[in-house]
Design an enzyme around this catalytic site. Structure first.
Site, PDB file in Angstrom:
ATOM      1  N   GLU A  48       0.831  -1.215   0.000  1.00  0.00           N
ATOM      2  CA  GLU A  48       0.000   0.000   0.000  1.00  0.00           C
ATOM      3  C   GLU A  48       0.865   1.264   0.000  1.00  0.00           C
ATOM      4  O   GLU A  48       0.608   2.201  -0.765  1.00  0.00           O
ATOM      5  CB  GLU A  48      -0.939   0.018   1.223  1.00  0.00           C
ATOM      6  CG  GLU A  48      -1.958  -1.118   1.287  1.00  0.00           C
ATOM      7  CD  GLU A  48      -2.974  -1.112   0.147  1.00  0.00           C
ATOM      8  OE1 GLU A  48      -3.092  -0.099  -0.564  1.00  0.00           O
ATOM      9  OE2 GLU A  48      -3.644  -2.141  -0.050  1.00  0.00           O
ATOM     10  N   ASN A  52       1.235   3.877  -3.104  1.00  0.00           N
ATOM     11  CA  ASN A  52       0.879   5.290  -2.900  1.00  0.00           C
ATOM     12  C   ASN A  52       1.995   6.220  -3.356  1.00  0.00           C
ATOM     13  O   ASN A  52       1.737   7.265  -3.962  1.00  0.00           O
ATOM     14  CB  ASN A  52       0.581   5.559  -1.423  1.00  0.00           C
ATOM     15  CG  ASN A  52      -0.833   5.153  -1.039  1.00  0.00           C
ATOM     16  OD1 ASN A  52      -1.633   4.788  -1.888  1.00  0.00           O
ATOM     17  ND2 ASN A  52      -1.130   5.222   0.242  1.00  0.00           N
ATOM     18  N   ARG A 105     -10.229   4.519  -7.303  1.00  0.00           N
ATOM     19  CA  ARG A 105      -9.434   3.938  -6.229  1.00  0.00           C
ATOM     20  C   ARG A 105     -10.299   3.920  -4.984  1.00  0.00           C
ATOM     21  O   ARG A 105     -11.209   4.718  -4.828  1.00  0.00           O
ATOM     22  CB  ARG A 105      -8.141   4.720  -6.010  1.00  0.00           C
ATOM     23  CG  ARG A 105      -7.154   4.563  -7.192  1.00  0.00           C
ATOM     24  CD  ARG A 105      -5.754   4.955  -6.805  1.00  0.00           C
ATOM     25  NE  ARG A 105      -5.250   4.202  -5.684  1.00  0.00           N
ATOM     26  CZ  ARG A 105      -4.764   2.954  -5.765  1.00  0.00           C
ATOM     27  NH1 ARG A 105      -4.691   2.348  -6.925  1.00  0.00           N
ATOM     28  NH2 ARG A 105      -4.353   2.337  -4.692  1.00  0.00           N
TER      29      ARG A 105
HETATM   30  N1  LIG Z   1       2.858   9.140  -1.019  1.00  0.00           N
HETATM   31  C1  LIG Z   1       1.802   9.961  -1.212  1.00  0.00           C
HETATM   32  N2  LIG Z   1       1.969  11.173  -1.823  1.00  0.00           N
HETATM   33  C2  LIG Z   1       0.913  12.003  -2.029  1.00  0.00           C
HETATM   34  N3  LIG Z   1      -0.352  11.709  -1.668  1.00  0.00           N
HETATM   35  C3  LIG Z   1      -0.594  10.530  -1.051  1.00  0.00           C
HETATM   36  C4  LIG Z   1       0.461   9.597  -0.792  1.00  0.00           C
HETATM   37  N4  LIG Z   1      -0.076   8.523  -0.171  1.00  0.00           N
HETATM   38  C5  LIG Z   1      -1.385   8.774  -0.052  1.00  0.00           C
HETATM   39  N5  LIG Z   1      -1.722   9.980  -0.573  1.00  0.00           N
HETATM   40  C6  LIG Z   1      -3.072  10.612  -0.579  1.00  0.00           C
HETATM   41  O1  LIG Z   1      -3.854   9.949   0.392  1.00  0.00           O
HETATM   42  C7  LIG Z   1      -5.061   9.446  -0.210  1.00  0.00           C
HETATM   43  C8  LIG Z   1      -5.485   8.154   0.486  1.00  0.00           C
HETATM   44  O2  LIG Z   1      -4.546   7.095   0.256  1.00  0.00           O
HETATM   45  P1  LIG Z   1      -5.042   5.587   0.367  1.00  0.00           P
HETATM   46  O3  LIG Z   1      -5.762   5.423   1.678  1.00  0.00           O
HETATM   47  O4  LIG Z   1      -3.906   4.706   0.103  1.00  0.00           O
HETATM   48  O5  LIG Z   1      -6.155   5.470  -0.780  1.00  0.00           O
HETATM   49  P2  LIG Z   1      -5.987   5.410  -2.390  1.00  0.00           P
HETATM   50  O6  LIG Z   1      -4.572   5.018  -2.720  1.00  0.00           O
HETATM   51  O7  LIG Z   1      -6.978   4.375  -2.803  1.00  0.00           O
HETATM   52  O8  LIG Z   1      -6.346   6.768  -2.901  1.00  0.00           O
HETATM   53  C9  LIG Z   1      -4.730   9.298  -1.679  1.00  0.00           C
HETATM   54  O9  LIG Z   1      -5.895   9.347  -2.481  1.00  0.00           O
HETATM   55  C10 LIG Z   1      -3.793  10.475  -1.909  1.00  0.00           C
HETATM   56  O10 LIG Z   1      -4.529  11.658  -2.124  1.00  0.00           O
HETATM   57 MG   LIG Z   2      -3.390   3.751  -1.706  1.00  0.00          MG
END
Ligand SMILES: Nc1ncnc2c1ncn2[C@@H]1O[C@H](COP(=O)(O)OP(=O)(O)O)[C@@H](O)[C@H]1O
Ligand SMILES: [Mg+2]
Lengths: 148, 117
Positions: A48, A52, A105
């Protein structure tokens, strides 16, 4: 010595490296006495966080670097997944289950990570990048705590 | 990856394999969409016997396809859910909106009757 062992890997922000990160961290974690379920949880958490970094941190641009550092410290594993990408403007919002900034997503990545590890910390600087820090100790109750 | 897809009694049966993460989401999404478009199947059954890992990216593809059939009253079902995959299905609440069957024949027969989940 501040830690008993450590691992540092860096790789391009490419989808094929997500699986590589999972197995590498699982192999490193095998130095501690984790159950199979706990190792599965660690793989899930790494998957995950690295996904991300690639998808949100770098907007799927394959030519950036994702860095992972892991430390073994007094029987506890700490994993740091770092990108130098967009950053997260609002961490509280990002942590909300079901909220994603990308269509189709699920917005469940951080919720899964919270269930998979004992403790999750996020440090992010918009425009500079994000560091996701995860702690897990063998035999802790987190693997059974399925709430939040 | 390449899923093996059949359509039996208005149910699309997809036998997936490998590790369902962001590396395979595009291929999986288009294979499933293509099969759904071509067949007009009402329900979807996923055989996960050969799936050793799934994360929220892989799950997103399955749920995105489910959204397409759910609008028309279709059902989502699973067979052969192995422990690491089960954990993710449980955590996400997917098991509450789907039905798990012992085997494919039982699933197809039940889904064909159009009973409620
Ligand atoms: N490494 C990252 N850099 C920038 N934004 C991030 C990062 N990780 C997560 N995010 C933000 O946090 C939100 C939630 O992440 P997550 O719970 O993994 O859901 P998803 O990947 O399905 O969108 C993402 O939609 C994004 O906007
Ligand atoms: Mg994610």
């Amino acid at each position: 010595m501040e830690f008993d062992n450590f691992l540092r890997i860096e790789f391009f922000s490419r989808p094929e490296n997500v699986g590589l990160a999972r197995v590498t961290l699982a192999a490193f974690a095998a130095q501690l006495d984790y159950t199979i379920t706990e190792i599965d949880d660690l793989k899930g958490a790494v998957s995950e966080a690295v996904s991300n970094a690639i998808i949100h941190g770098y907007g799927n641009d394959p030519d950036h670097v994702v860095k992972i550092v892991a430390y073994l410290r007094e029987g506890e594993l700490e994993i740091v997944v770092e990108d130098r990408g967009y950053g997260i403007p609002n961490i509280d919002e990002a942590l909300r289950p079901g909220v994603s900034t990308v269509p189709e997503r699920l917005g469940l990545g951080f919720s899964f990570i919270k269930s998979f590890v004992d403790r999750l910390e996020i440090i992010s600087d918009p425009g500079k990048g994000t560091r996701v820090i995860m702690f897990k100790r063998p035999g802790s109750q987190s693997s059974d705590a399925r709430t939040n | 990856m390449t899923p093996e897809i059949d359509v039996l009694d208005s149910t699309l049966v997809a036998r997936l394999q490998g590790e369902l993460d962001m590396q395979v989401t595009d291929a999986l999404r288009s294979a499933l969409d293509q099969a759904l478009n071509a067949s007009g199947a009402k329900n979807m059954l996923f055989d996960l016997r050969l799936v050793s890992f799934i994360d929220s990216s892989g799950l997103g593809v399955i749920l995105g396809r489910y959204r397409r059939i759910a609008d028309k009253g279709g059902r989502l079902a699973f067979v052969n859910v192995e422990p690491p995959v089960r954990r993710v299905l449980e955590l996400s609440g997917v098991l509450r909106i789907s039905t798990e069957f012992q085997d494919e024949q039982q699933a197809i027969a039940d889904l064909a009757q159009g009973g409620l989940a």
